[in-house]
Design an enzyme around this catalytic site. Structure first.
Site, PDB file in Angstrom:
ATOM      1  N   GLY A  84       0.789  -1.213   0.000  1.00 39.76           N
ATOM      2  CA  GLY A  84       0.000   0.000   0.000  1.00 39.76           C
ATOM      3  C   GLY A  84       0.824   1.267   0.000  1.00 39.76           C
ATOM      4  N   LYS A 104       9.820   2.216   0.361  1.00 44.02           N
ATOM      5  CA  LYS A 104       8.755   2.224   1.358  1.00 44.02           C
ATOM      6  C   LYS A 104       8.404   3.682   1.641  1.00 44.02           C
ATOM      7  CE  LYS A 104       7.550   0.231   5.866  1.00 44.02           C
ATOM      8  NZ  LYS A 104       8.049  -0.606   6.977  1.00 44.02           N
ATOM      9  N   GLY A 117      -0.153   6.397   1.445  1.00 40.09           N
ATOM     10  CA  GLY A 117       0.987   5.704   0.855  1.00 40.09           C
ATOM     11  C   GLY A 117       2.329   6.323   1.161  1.00 40.09           C
ATOM     12  N   ASP A 241       1.504 -11.229   7.203  1.00 40.19           N
ATOM     13  CA  ASP A 241       2.079 -10.467   6.092  1.00 40.19           C
ATOM     14  C   ASP A 241       3.421  -9.852   6.459  1.00 40.19           C
ATOM     15  OD1 ASP A 241      -0.019  -8.977   7.661  1.00 40.19           O
ATOM     16  OD2 ASP A 241       0.988  -7.267   6.730  1.00 40.19           O
ATOM     17  N   ASN A 242       3.842  -9.995   7.722  1.00 39.68           N
ATOM     18  CA  ASN A 242       5.136  -9.477   8.154  1.00 39.68           C
ATOM     19  C   ASN A 242       6.125 -10.591   8.481  1.00 39.68           C
ATOM     20  OD1 ASN A 242       4.226  -6.852   7.938  1.00 39.68           O
ATOM     21  ND2 ASN A 242       3.588  -6.715  10.073  1.00 39.68           N
ATOM     22  N   ASP A 251       9.712  -5.276   8.177  1.00 37.52           N
ATOM     23  CA  ASP A 251       8.669  -4.355   8.625  1.00 37.52           C
ATOM     24  C   ASP A 251       8.837  -3.952  10.086  1.00 37.52           C
ATOM     25  OD1 ASP A 251       7.411  -3.964   6.211  1.00 37.52           O
ATOM     26  OD2 ASP A 251       6.129  -5.709   6.424  1.00 37.52           O
TER      27      ASP A 251
END
Length: 466
Positions: A84, A104, A117, A241-242, A251
């Site tokens: 994202g 990032k 974002g 997701d990490n 992350d």
């Protein structure tokens, strides 16, 4: 500039991402550049322009894309997350090793879910510090190639903040959640394609062996979490997701290092229930791996019952793998000779004796107790010390000094560095970075980086950068 990016993810996995471009940064400025990492990647640091590092001026070989993935966040499943606020620019191959270079904080993507974002400067610099500290501690991790300010303002709960982009390097950005994304859609062919890609990239000797692949991921993640626990690191958001397939830490959001030892320590402001507390990290390791196993069952065996049985056998071994890695590390931290059946109890009894005492200092100063009393107030080790001394290796002090860091990113020093950076004063950041990248071995004049927070620092809370 020219970089010979390869793009195996884009080439081999069409439909697993969306092509995208970084948002324009009005006045990018390189705040810090990791020249050692650039050299390791075979890149000319002097040719890394701010425009490139924010994604605005990319070489023709780049293929910027936003990766798709899902994930369990604090136990609840989100079927579509994805990058994202991140973009994979491409991969560089150096000495046979493939490395992702990603941004990032580079702006909205179709996966942004209404967010901007962007990234603020503080979280970007925190991730830079944490990744470099973990690398210096010998813990597998993503790393920062650069921190670049964008020249624009982002808005968070704290108000208006300077915007920034982190340039992140990883052996890949494949996550447990990447597998979940396609499995949740019933796209078994894509799960297989992803597994084959992950095996070829990270476990090439296991081609076609999906159970072996799952076991290998489990082994790496078990060792990783054991290393976190040994240094008192609390990730804070161990969502699926990490958690990477490569076994790297990724992350660094509301993460921090524990100072006073308390197993229930939680720093993250968004972890209200303590799901990811220090003591829970090994349990969450197994929970996350079970979610990965669910996506791989059709590949492990065509018969559902046999697949579950095989995956369960691997999962049942995860606790043992974690414990073995943890105990191996604890033996080094305590300077023990060889292995003994009572070592786990010896280690646990030490931990009971140091509750409330600074974790890093308790281990580091234990060497002074080889021939004398423990030099930390508050420890309760009178009965324990003779048992420990009976198990010491002849060179225990050297073993312990090599296993127990002097300098970690202590919370007060981190906040001090980030606050100064907001005022365009990078000296505290640079001083802290120098200390935590030379973690072992005491240095004159660096005492402030080795001591716990001052009395007035108060309870510590960390916040997600989004």
């Amino acid at each position: 500039m020219t970089i010979a990016f390869d793009n195996s993810y884009a080439r081999d996995l069409p439909g697993f991402y969306l092509d995208w471009q970084a948002a324009a940064a009005p006045a990018p400025r390189i705040l810090r550049l990791n020249r050692d990492l650039a050299a390791m990647l075979g890149l000319d640091a002097d040719a890394l322009t701010p425009e490139f590092l924010v994604g605005n001026d990319l070489p023709p070989s780049a293929h910027p894309l936003a990766q798709a993935y899902a994930g369990h966040q604090f136990g609840g499943f989100s079927p579509q997350l994805g990058d994202g606020r991140a973009l994979l620019l491409g991969e560089v191959v150096q000495e046979g090793q493939r490395h992702d270079i990603a941004l990032k904080g580079s702006g909205r993507t179709p996966f942004s879910r209404g967010a901007d974002g962007k990234a603020a400067l503080g979280p970007v610099l925190r991730e830079y510090l944490m990744g470099e500290a973990m690398h210096a501690l010998g813990i597998p991790t993503t790393r920062a190639l650069a921190a670049v300010t964008t020249g624009e303002t982002v808005y968070r709960d704290a108000g208006a903040l300077p915007g920034a982009v982190l340039v992140r390097v990883a052996s890949s950005h494949l996550r447990v959640g990447t597998f979940q994304f396609f499995a949740a859609r019933g796209e078994g062919d894509r799960v297989k394609k992803l597994a084959d890609y992950a095996i070829a990239r990270h476990y090439p000797k296991l081609a076609g062996d999906y159970l072996g692949f799952f076991a290998a991921v489990a082994d790496r993640q078990a060792k990783l979490v054991a290393q976190w626990m040994l240094v008192g690191f609390i990730h804070g958001v161990m969502n699926t997701d990490n958690m990477t397939i490569s076994g790297e830490t990724i992350d660094y959001g509301p993460c921090a290092f524990m100072e006073a030892y308390a197993p229930g320590t939680v720093f993250s402001s968004i972890d209200a229930q303590g799901r990811y507390a220090y003591r829970n990290q090994p349990m969450i390791l197994g929970w996350n791996l079970a979610r990965l196993a669910e996506t791989l069952l059709p590949l492990i065996d065509a018969d559902d019952n046999r697949a579950i049985e095989k995956a369960t056998e691997v999962l049942e071994g995860v606790a043992g793998k974690y414990h073995d890695a943890w105990l191996d590390g604890m033996r080094r931290k305590l300077g023990l000779a060889g292995e003994d059946a009572g070592d786990a109890a010896l280690a646990e009894d030490f931990l009971k004796g140091i509750e409330g005492v600074d974790w890093t200092l308790a281990f580091r100063r234990l060497t002074r107790a080889i021939d004398g009393p423990h030099p930390l107030p508050g420890v309760r080790l009178d009965d324990w010390l003779p048992r420990w001394r009976a198990r010491l290796a002849p060179n225990a002090a050297q073993i312990m000094d090599a296993a127990n860091p002097v300098y970690i990113p202590r919370n007060e020093r981190v906040e001090e560095a980030l606050a100064a950076a907001q005022e365009d004063n990078m000296q505290p950041f640079d001083d802290l970075l120098a200390a935590i990248t030379q973690s072992f071995g005491e240095r004159k004049g660096w005492d402030r980086f080795a001591l716990p927070a001052s009395d007035g620092f108060g309870p510590y809370r960390t916040f997600c950068g989004t």
